[in-house]
Write an enzyme that holds these catalytic residues in place. Structure first.
Site, PDB file in Angstrom:
ATOM      1  N   SER A   1     -11.347   1.853  -2.473  1.00  0.00           N
ATOM      2  CA  SER A   1     -10.027   1.570  -1.896  1.00  0.00           C
ATOM      3  C   SER A   1      -9.869   0.067  -1.711  1.00  0.00           C
ATOM      4  O   SER A   1     -10.634  -0.713  -2.294  1.00  0.00           O
ATOM      5  CB  SER A   1      -9.867   2.329  -0.579  1.00  0.00           C
ATOM      6  OG  SER A   1      -8.536   2.256  -0.117  1.00  0.00           O
ATOM      7  N   ASN A   2      -8.904  -0.363  -0.932  1.00  0.00           N
ATOM      8  CA  ASN A   2      -8.731  -1.802  -0.672  1.00  0.00           C
ATOM      9  C   ASN A   2      -8.294  -2.022   0.771  1.00  0.00           C
ATOM     10  O   ASN A   2      -8.119  -1.080   1.526  1.00  0.00           O
ATOM     11  CB  ASN A   2      -7.744  -2.400  -1.677  1.00  0.00           C
ATOM     12  CG  ASN A   2      -6.378  -1.749  -1.576  1.00  0.00           C
ATOM     13  OD1 ASN A   2      -5.728  -1.808  -0.545  1.00  0.00           O
ATOM     14  ND2 ASN A   2      -5.962  -1.090  -2.649  1.00  0.00           N
ATOM     15  N   ARG A   3      -8.099  -3.291   1.137  1.00  0.00           N
ATOM     16  CA  ARG A   3      -7.887  -3.633   2.548  1.00  0.00           C
ATOM     17  C   ARG A   3      -6.448  -3.530   3.035  1.00  0.00           C
ATOM     18  O   ARG A   3      -6.150  -3.910   4.153  1.00  0.00           O
ATOM     19  CB  ARG A   3      -8.339  -5.077   2.782  1.00  0.00           C
ATOM     20  CG  ARG A   3      -9.813  -5.276   2.653  1.00  0.00           C
ATOM     21  CD  ARG A   3     -10.159  -6.701   2.995  1.00  0.00           C
ATOM     22  NE  ARG A   3     -11.548  -6.951   2.744  1.00  0.00           N
ATOM     23  CZ  ARG A   3     -12.534  -6.583   3.557  1.00  0.00           C
ATOM     24  NH1 ARG A   3     -12.246  -5.970   4.694  1.00  0.00           N
ATOM     25  NH2 ARG A   3     -13.777  -6.819   3.249  1.00  0.00           N
TER      26      ARG A   3
ATOM     27  N   ALA B   1      -0.577  -1.436  -2.168  1.00  0.00           N
ATOM     28  CA  ALA B   1      -1.644  -2.064  -2.951  1.00  0.00           C
ATOM     29  C   ALA B   1      -2.296  -0.944  -3.759  1.00  0.00           C
ATOM     30  O   ALA B   1      -3.264  -0.310  -3.328  1.00  0.00           O
ATOM     31  CB  ALA B   1      -2.649  -2.726  -2.025  1.00  0.00           C
TER      32      ALA B   1
END
Ligand SMILES: Cc1cc2nc3c(=O)[nH]c(=O)nc-3n(C[C@H](O)[C@H](O)[C@H](O)COP(=O)(O)O)c2cc1C
Length: 393
Positions: free
Chosen positions: A203-205, A270
């Site tokens: 995943s991402n932030r 995102a």
């Protein structure tokens, strides 16, 4: 602007006077609604004098015999309850309607703001926590209590938030316009999760805060808003249809499903660029390194740009270097109308921060730089800029 102020029976009821004054000073008409128990702490006469209106406590003593909780619910722009007792939170959460205030709550369709105040023991009780979480899930805005000296001569959490903060939250909830009425806006927000196996993911932030702020701001301007959200820890904005998804592919499917209904898209999510080929059962430790092969995922934004048919399309670019040059090339490559670029290498703005600072690039328009501000203000600046050219500021 008309705001109903609910006052319930807690020791902080006297601070409702400051809230009335603050709302009044900001130009709002205030209708105070009190519980019977609130009258033990502060007289209706005080609040009536400050608000310039008869305080409502029940439906039964109305000389004109109208159904006042319904009448009033039609007229208000927001309903704020300060202080909100543990009892009121429980009644709101369960839909109990056994007095004027609680009956009024389940009649209200305008945004609701509650400012809880109680002893720490009551605040941390699982029932209060569950009630607050249920209200938040429903789109009720909570003005969290602060910590400090409590009436029970001890220090702890549960003090009513400062009246200024309550006034600001109530005004923000009530402030609406019809500038985007008739428009249907889709906003995507948050990260995506790409499964490695049934228990792990890439995943991402992204926190989703920017997209949620945009959805809320567009709804306040009268647009119908569909928010396609990746997994985030944020309450749904009031009045917005939220569609929850996990992976980039699921986000793409949701976007395509809702595309025929919308005239504007803000792609603030995102979306993961790459995803592993997910294993169907949990990967076991082998004692050696694990190689993950990532495949490129769908490019949702480019897909929308390729078949615009009058769609107003706004992309976002979160970059760490050459931010503007990259933004400009993405704007052209993906056939966008605007791109909002921000520098995520700064820790005070961007991913997971409450603030942001952006530059908005648009076809045939001068770039607009919006300096560091809360994401709600950045959202307003984006909407002002994007819709000004479409004639609906
Ligand atoms: C002196 C006193 C102070 C109280 N302060 C609070 C308070 O700050 N918060 C709260 O949730 N309940 C407080 N209570 C309890 C509520 O008054 C009680 O739960 C009552 O049923 C609430 O009624 P209402 O929600 O209809 O106004 C207090 C009670 C007393 C006697």
């Amino acid at each position: 602007m008309r705001i109903a102020l609910g006052v319930s029976g807690g020791i902080a009821a006297y601070k409702a006077c400051e809230v009335v004054r603050g709302l009044f000073k900001a130009g709002a008409e205030v209708q105070v609604v009190m519980t019977r128990n609130a009258e033990r702490f502060i007289t209706p006469l005080t609040l009536q004098t400050l608000s310039g209106r008869r305080v409502l406590t029940d439906d039964w003593d109305d000389p004109d015999a109208v159904v006042q909780h319904i009448e009033l619910s039609r007229e208000i722009d927001a309903f704020v309850v300060a202080p909100a007792t543990a009892n009121v939170l429980a009644k709101f959460a369960r839909g109990v309607a056994d007095d004027f205030l609680s009956t009024f709550y389940i009649s209200v369709t305008a945004p609701v703001v509650v400012a809880p105040a109680m002893n720490t023991r009551m605040l941390v009780h699982p029932s209060t926590r569950e009630n607050l979480a249920a209200l938040e899930r429903r789109g009720v805005k909570i003005v969290p209590p602060g910590s400090g000296w409590l009436a029970e001569r001890e220090t702890g959490a549960g003090r009513l938030a400062e009246p200024d903060a309550i006034v600001e939250a109530a005004l923000a909830a009530a402030r609406r316009s019809s500038a985007l009425e008739g428009r249907t806006v889709m906003v995507t927000a948050g990260p995506t999760r790409e499964a490695i196996d049934p228990v792990r993911f890439v995943s991402n932030r992204s926190s989703g805060k920017m997209g949620y702020a945009l959805a809320e701001a567009a709804q306040r301007r009268g647009a119908r808003v569909i928010l396609i959200s990746g997994p985030v820890d944020l309450p749904p904005p009031f009045g917005v249809d939220v569609v929850r998804v996990e992976s980039a592919v699921k986000m793409q499917q949701a976007v395509e499903r809702h595309r025929p209904e919308v005239d504007t898209v803000f792609m603030a999510a995102a979306v993961g660029d790459y995803a592993p080929v997910a294993a169907s059962s949990k990967l076991k430790k082998t004692g050696g390194p694990l190689e993950l092969r990532l495949e490129e995922g769908p490019d949702i934004l480019a897909g929308l740009g390729a078949h615009k048919d009058g769609l107003l399309l706004v992309g976002f670019a979160a970059e760490t270097d050459d931010v503007l040059a990259y933004g400009q090339s993405k704007l052209e490559r993906k056939n966008l109308d605007y791109i909002v670029v921000n520098d995520v290498s700064r820790s005070d703005i961007g991913f997971d921060a409450d603030d942001n600072a952006v530059t908005i690039l648009g076809r045939g328009r001068e770039p607009l730089t919006v300096p560091k501000a809360q994401k709600s203000r950045i959202a307003d600046a984006i909407l002002d800029h994007v819709f000004a050219s479409a004639g609906d500021a």
